[in-house]
Design a protein around this motif. Structure first.
Motif, PDB file in Angstrom:
ATOM      1  N   SER A   1       5.460  -8.068   3.704  1.00  0.00           N
ATOM      2  CA  SER A   1       4.354  -8.525   2.607  1.00  0.00           C
ATOM      3  C   SER A   1       4.342  -7.073   1.689  1.00  0.00           C
ATOM      4  CB  SER A   1       3.084  -9.012   3.267  1.00  0.00           C
ATOM      5  OG  SER A   1       2.549  -8.409   3.675  1.00  0.00           O
ATOM      6  N   VAL A   2       4.131  -6.415   0.707  1.00  0.00           N
ATOM      7  CA  VAL A   2       3.835  -5.490  -0.057  1.00  0.00           C
ATOM      8  C   VAL A   2       2.456  -5.825  -0.638  1.00  0.00           C
ATOM      9  CG1 VAL A   2       4.981  -3.815  -1.490  1.00  0.00           C
ATOM     10  CG2 VAL A   2       6.435  -4.736   0.467  1.00  0.00           C
ATOM     11  N   GLY A   3       1.558  -5.097  -1.065  1.00  0.00           N
ATOM     12  CA  GLY A   3       0.474  -5.572  -2.036  1.00  0.00           C
ATOM     13  C   GLY A   3       0.910  -4.558  -2.862  1.00  0.00           C
ATOM     14  N   SER A   4       0.435  -4.972  -4.149  1.00  0.00           N
ATOM     15  CA  SER A   4       0.237  -3.829  -5.328  1.00  0.00           C
ATOM     16  C   SER A   4      -0.257  -2.090  -5.041  1.00  0.00           C
ATOM     17  CB  SER A   4      -1.060  -4.645  -6.736  1.00  0.00           C
ATOM     18  OG  SER A   4      -2.066  -4.480  -6.016  1.00  0.00           O
ATOM     19  N   TRP A   5      -0.340  -1.661  -5.846  1.00  0.00           N
ATOM     20  CA  TRP A   5      -1.029  -0.434  -5.928  1.00  0.00           C
ATOM     21  C   TRP A   5      -2.547  -0.267  -6.540  1.00  0.00           C
ATOM     22  CZ3 TRP A   5       1.765   4.876  -5.452  1.00  0.00           C
ATOM     23  CH2 TRP A   5       0.494   4.859  -6.083  1.00  0.00           C
ATOM     24  N   THR A   6      -2.214  -1.192  -7.378  1.00  0.00           N
ATOM     25  CA  THR A   6      -3.687  -1.209  -8.352  1.00  0.00           C
ATOM     26  C   THR A   6      -4.606  -2.614  -8.388  1.00  0.00           C
ATOM     27  OG1 THR A   6      -2.584  -1.412 -10.579  1.00  0.00           O
ATOM     28  CG2 THR A   6      -3.269   0.764 -10.149  1.00  0.00           C
ATOM     29  N   ASN A   7      -5.588  -2.503  -8.714  1.00  0.00           N
ATOM     30  CA  ASN A   7      -5.772  -3.522  -8.682  1.00  0.00           C
ATOM     31  C   ASN A   7      -5.922  -4.783  -9.837  1.00  0.00           C
ATOM     32  OD1 ASN A   7      -8.746  -5.859  -8.956  1.00  0.00           O
ATOM     33  ND2 ASN A   7     -10.051  -4.571 -10.281  1.00  0.00           N
ATOM     34  N   TYR A   8      -5.696  -4.783 -10.517  1.00  0.00           N
ATOM     35  CA  TYR A   8      -4.448  -5.091 -12.150  1.00  0.00           C
ATOM     36  C   TYR A   8      -3.998  -5.121 -13.120  1.00  0.00           C
ATOM     37  CZ  TYR A   8      -7.688  -3.126 -15.411  1.00  0.00           C
ATOM     38  OH  TYR A   8      -8.629  -2.444 -16.270  1.00  0.00           O
ATOM     39  N   GLY A   9      -3.096  -4.311 -12.717  1.00  0.00           N
ATOM     40  CA  GLY A   9      -2.585  -3.684 -13.302  1.00  0.00           C
ATOM     41  C   GLY A   9      -2.519  -2.750 -14.259  1.00  0.00           C
ATOM     42  N   GLU A  10      -3.683  -2.091 -14.217  1.00  0.00           N
ATOM     43  CA  GLU A  10      -4.063  -0.743 -15.201  1.00  0.00           C
ATOM     44  C   GLU A  10      -3.462  -0.110 -15.823  1.00  0.00           C
ATOM     45  OE1 GLU A  10      -6.846  -0.983 -11.078  1.00  0.00           O
ATOM     46  OE2 GLU A  10      -5.471  -2.027 -12.089  1.00  0.00           O
ATOM     47  N   ASN A  11      -3.017   0.612 -14.278  1.00  0.00           N
ATOM     48  CA  ASN A  11      -1.912   1.549 -14.971  1.00  0.00           C
ATOM     49  C   ASN A  11      -0.394   1.638 -15.268  1.00  0.00           C
ATOM     50  OD1 ASN A  11      -4.322   3.320 -13.788  1.00  0.00           O
ATOM     51  ND2 ASN A  11      -2.824   3.671 -11.696  1.00  0.00           N
ATOM     52  N   GLY A  12      -0.279   0.268 -15.764  1.00  0.00           N
ATOM     53  CA  GLY A  12       1.280  -0.357 -16.451  1.00  0.00           C
ATOM     54  C   GLY A  12       2.271  -0.528 -14.919  1.00  0.00           C
ATOM     55  N   THR A  13       3.191  -1.640 -15.256  1.00  0.00           N
ATOM     56  CA  THR A  13       4.317  -2.280 -14.584  1.00  0.00           C
ATOM     57  C   THR A  13       4.869  -1.263 -13.597  1.00  0.00           C
ATOM     58  OG1 THR A  13       5.448  -2.077 -16.002  1.00  0.00           O
ATOM     59  CG2 THR A  13       3.974  -4.109 -15.956  1.00  0.00           C
ATOM     60  N   ALA A  14       5.291   0.408 -15.060  1.00  0.00           N
ATOM     61  CA  ALA A  14       5.978   0.968 -13.816  1.00  0.00           C
ATOM     62  C   ALA A  14       5.911   1.462 -12.033  1.00  0.00           C
ATOM     63  CB  ALA A  14       6.402   2.313 -14.426  1.00  0.00           C
ATOM     64  N   ILE A  15       4.532   1.005 -11.916  1.00  0.00           N
ATOM     65  CA  ILE A  15       4.231   1.502 -10.655  1.00  0.00           C
ATOM     66  C   ILE A  15       3.752   0.620 -10.195  1.00  0.00           C
ATOM     67  CG2 ILE A  15       1.931   1.442 -11.316  1.00  0.00           C
ATOM     68  CD1 ILE A  15       0.824   4.443 -10.195  1.00  0.00           C
ATOM     69  N   GLU A  16       3.816  -0.074 -10.465  1.00  0.00           N
ATOM     70  CA  GLU A  16       3.800  -1.930  -9.696  1.00  0.00           C
ATOM     71  C   GLU A  16       5.455  -2.279  -9.265  1.00  0.00           C
ATOM     72  OE1 GLU A  16       1.468  -2.812  -8.497  1.00  0.00           O
ATOM     73  OE2 GLU A  16      -0.503  -2.197  -9.194  1.00  0.00           O
ATOM     74  N   GLU A  17       6.708  -1.464  -9.741  1.00  0.00           N
ATOM     75  CA  GLU A  17       8.006  -2.283  -8.973  1.00  0.00           C
ATOM     76  C   GLU A  17       8.352  -2.243  -7.393  1.00  0.00           C
ATOM     77  OE1 GLU A  17      11.730  -3.068 -10.249  1.00  0.00           O
ATOM     78  OE2 GLU A  17      10.367  -2.460 -11.596  1.00  0.00           O
ATOM     79  N   GLY A  18       8.121  -2.891  -7.064  1.00  0.00           N
ATOM     80  CA  GLY A  18       8.721  -3.910  -5.827  1.00  0.00           C
ATOM     81  C   GLY A  18       7.313  -3.728  -5.187  1.00  0.00           C
ATOM     82  N   ARG A  19       5.977  -4.518  -5.710  1.00  0.00           N
ATOM     83  CA  ARG A  19       5.364  -4.932  -5.106  1.00  0.00           C
ATOM     84  C   ARG A  19       4.443  -6.309  -5.621  1.00  0.00           C
ATOM     85  NH1 ARG A  19       2.768   1.298  -3.607  1.00  0.00           N
ATOM     86  NH2 ARG A  19       1.413  -0.401  -2.566  1.00  0.00           N
ATOM     87  N   ALA A  20       3.620  -6.353  -5.059  1.00  0.00           N
ATOM     88  CA  ALA A  20       2.613  -7.985  -5.234  1.00  0.00           C
ATOM     89  C   ALA A  20       3.594  -8.519  -4.922  1.00  0.00           C
ATOM     90  CB  ALA A  20       1.927  -7.647  -6.896  1.00  0.00           C
ATOM     91  N   GLN A  21       4.327  -8.817  -3.935  1.00  0.00           N
ATOM     92  CA  GLN A  21       5.480  -9.838  -3.718  1.00  0.00           C
ATOM     93  C   GLN A  21       5.421  -9.691  -2.084  1.00  0.00           C
ATOM     94  OE1 GLN A  21       8.286  -7.696  -5.548  1.00  0.00           O
ATOM     95  NE2 GLN A  21       9.024  -6.473  -4.402  1.00  0.00           N
ATOM     96  N   VAL A  22       6.267 -11.202  -1.808  1.00  0.00           N
ATOM     97  CA  VAL A  22       7.170 -11.026   0.082  1.00  0.00           C
ATOM     98  C   VAL A  22       8.133 -10.686  -0.234  1.00  0.00           C
ATOM     99  CG1 VAL A  22       7.100 -12.131   1.867  1.00  0.00           C
ATOM    100  CG2 VAL A  22       4.442 -11.943   0.701  1.00  0.00           C
ATOM    101  N   ASN A  23       8.457  -9.732   0.547  1.00  0.00           N
ATOM    102  CA  ASN A  23      10.218  -9.406   0.986  1.00  0.00           C
ATOM    103  C   ASN A  23      10.786 -10.119   1.415  1.00  0.00           C
ATOM    104  OD1 ASN A  23       9.760  -7.914  -1.644  1.00  0.00           O
ATOM    105  ND2 ASN A  23       9.642  -6.532  -0.107  1.00  0.00           N
ATOM    106  N   GLN A  24      12.551 -11.200   1.368  1.00  0.00           N
ATOM    107  CA  GLN A  24      12.986 -11.250   2.275  1.00  0.00           C
ATOM    108  C   GLN A  24      14.178 -10.893   2.822  1.00  0.00           C
ATOM    109  OE1 GLN A  24      14.395 -16.168   2.335  1.00  0.00           O
ATOM    110  NE2 GLN A  24      16.164 -15.400   1.969  1.00  0.00           N
ATOM    111  N   TYR A  25      14.087 -11.266   3.969  1.00  0.00           N
ATOM    112  CA  TYR A  25      15.555  -9.992   4.444  1.00  0.00           C
ATOM    113  C   TYR A  25      16.474 -10.582   5.946  1.00  0.00           C
ATOM    114  CZ  TYR A  25      12.895  -6.246   2.762  1.00  0.00           C
ATOM    115  OH  TYR A  25      12.053  -5.474   1.658  1.00  0.00           O
ATOM    116  N   ASN A  26      17.071 -10.515   5.911  1.00  0.00           N
ATOM    117  CA  ASN A  26      17.961 -11.007   6.785  1.00  0.00           C
ATOM    118  C   ASN A  26      17.322 -10.106   8.484  1.00  0.00           C
ATOM    119  OD1 ASN A  26      19.569 -13.173   6.112  1.00  0.00           O
ATOM    120  ND2 ASN A  26      20.822 -10.841   5.570  1.00  0.00           N
ATOM    121  N   PRO A  27      17.421 -10.245   9.394  1.00  0.00           N
ATOM    122  CA  PRO A  27      16.727  -9.077  10.703  1.00  0.00           C
ATOM    123  C   PRO A  27      17.632  -8.599  10.547  1.00  0.00           C
ATOM    124  CG  PRO A  27      17.080 -11.851  11.475  1.00  0.00           C
ATOM    125  CD  PRO A  27      18.357 -11.199  10.137  1.00  0.00           C
ATOM    126  N   ASP A  28      18.758  -7.994  10.471  1.00  0.00           N
ATOM    127  CA  ASP A  28      19.422  -6.895  10.451  1.00  0.00           C
ATOM    128  C   ASP A  28      18.327  -5.630   8.732  1.00  0.00           C
ATOM    129  OD1 ASP A  28      20.546  -7.251   8.586  1.00  0.00           O
ATOM    130  OD2 ASP A  28      22.448  -7.107   9.901  1.00  0.00           O
TER     131      ASP A  28
END
Length: 473
Positions: free
Chosen positions: A227-254
């Motif tokens: 899990s990776v949380g957002s940088w900001t409260n409601y995206g007040e600094n634009g979407t670029a700074i939120e790249e790769g955030r406010a999401q849950v990532n999936q990987y293989n174990p390696d």
């Protein structure tokens, strides 16, 4: 296949999927025909009564918050009530239901956060601000550990801990640093890491308000979730700074095979796999600034590709009025969470009860820590809640399970963070206000030990003052 009778076995994944579909249909039909299904035996607060503060919290009280209960944005001002953590006052102790007992299991930690239990029963604790992982060892049923060891140090704001592969003999301990995922070679009983960490996910977004990274594995061990949380409260600094955030990532174990599994999730501090259905669940801090009762925090399962609205929308496709770039094509994608929690509770870690010492009605239910509000006129949270489940599906309500961290005058002395089930079936709760791990055990019918002081308050370690980690996940 040979075709002989009884030789064709159902694939376990297909069985789980089939069972989940059947249960979902049954649950939907039951709710539509009979009203909400409940496992609560005490008072259930609904409507505006569900939006109380710490004074309406008590073990056994349930809340059911629905979409229709939510006020419009800015219906109230957004209060601010920072809690300077005080030492535990004389006589103060966590409160639980009758027939349960609370022990001070271990104290003197440094910013105790997530708790995970190894298959052999050892208890791993992330001391985030100290950049280390500690191991505690206790005999089954013991109210205190007999061994404490620093497992690994020199980490970078460690939070998530997971053992791999799932099962009785893991070979690795995975740790979620704020900017990476690493793993240590491991064998049951290790009290100190066997060597330097191996980097599995080399880069995760860093900085901003939300810096915890939780880690868990699918039931079959084929996928890792981070899990990776957002940088900001409601995206007040634009979407670029939120790249790769406010999401849950999936990987293989390696660390290979990256994909975004769930998105629009502002800050999933806690993630866990439901042992009944195999589905991923999240415990989420939602946004602030829209009023004392908006936006609800939540606990929910996440299916592959789910979108929960952040930053443009929240519950039931409601647009955040502060977003001028609304992305209307995303409104229809927004998924309403399974269990709505009181806004600003700061829902952190969660765990499913898989032990055998609690009464049978607790089996398969989720427990989650509510760290407590700083951004609400009257405090809420500061407790551990139980999220009832029926066959792995949430009933939609939640129950206060452990309370008592706020004094009658509103002072705060404890803030729950981590939740884990010990090998003996007790519930372990880390507290980064009192820097303590509490142990909740079931002591049987006919015995009431809701308040069980085993350590003199005078010996409790002074709690730290306000730090960013005290407020943000």
């Amino acid at each position: 296949m040979t075709g002989s009778k009884g030789s064709c076995r159902r694939h376990p994944v297909l069985v789980v999927l089939w069972s989940t579909v059947v249960i979902s249909v049954w649950y939907s039909q039951s709710v539509s025909s009979q009203g909400p299904i409940s496992k609560c035996t005490g008072t259930i607060l609904t409507g505006s009564a569900a939006f109380g503060d710490w004074r309406s919290s008590a073990p056994g009280i349930c809340r059911r918050i629905t979409v229709n209960d939510l006020p419009p944005p800015f219906a109230t001002p957004s209060g601010v009530a920072f809690a300077a953590i005080i030492p535990r006052p004389a006589g103060a102790w966590p409160q639980v239901k009758p027939n349960f007992k609370v022990d001070e299991f271990f104290t003197g930690l440094n910013n105790s956060r997530i708790v995970r239990v190894a298959p052999n029963g050892d208890i791993f604790v992330a001391e985030m601000m100290a950049n280390r992982i500690r191991v505690l060892r206790a005999a089954d049923g013991a109210s205190k550990p007999d061994t404490a060891s620093i497992y690994a140090s020199g980490l970078n704001l460690p939070f998530g801990i997971a053992f791999y592969p799932p099962g009785p003999n893991p070979q690795w301990v995975y740790v979620g640093n704020t900017g990476s995922v690493v793993r240590f070679a491991y064998q049951n009983g290790d009290l100190v890491a066997r060597g330097a960490p191996e980097v599995i996910v080399p880069v995760l977004p860093v900085g901003g308000d939300h810096f915890t990274r939780d880690v868990t594995f699918s039931l079959d061990g084929s996928k890792m979730y981070v899990s990776v949380g957002s940088w900001t409260n409601y995206g007040e600094n634009g979407t670029a700074i939120e790249e790769g955030r406010a999401q849950v990532n999936q990987y293989n174990p390696d660390g290979s095979g990256f994909k975004v599994f769930g998105s629009g999730i502002r800050n999933a501090v806690g993630i866990a796999i439901n042992p009944t259905t195999g589905k991923l669940w999240v415990s989420v801090n939602e946004r602030d600034g829209l009023g004392d009762n908006l936006v609800p925090d939540y606990i929910s399962h996440v299916d592959d590709g789910d979108f929960f609205g952040w930053p443009w929308y929240y519950i039931n496709g409601t647009q955040d009025p502060r977003q001028t770039d609304a992305h209307p094509e995303l409104r229809a994608k927004e998924r309403t969470p399974d269990v709505l929690l009181q806004a600003h509770s700061a829902s952190l870690e969660m765990a499913f009860y898989t032990g055998s010492s609690f009464p049978s009605e607790y089996m398969g239910d989720a427990f989650a820590s509510e760290h407590g509000s700083w951004n609400r006129g009257n405090r809420t949270g500061y407790k551990v809640i139980r999220v009832p489940m029926i066959n792995g599906i949430a009933t939609g309500e939640y129950e206060d399970f452990m309370t008592g961290f706020v004094t009658d005058t509103g002072d705060v002395w404890g803030r729950p963070v981590g939740v884990a089930v010990a090998r003996d079936g007790a519930l372990l709760v880390s507290d980064d206000g009192a820097n303590t791990i509490w142990r909740i055990s079931y002591v049987g019918n006919g015995t009431s030990t809701a308040t069980q002081a085993t350590t003199s308050p005078a010996t409790a370690a002074p709690a730290p003052g306000c730090t960013p980690a005290a407020y943000y996940g």
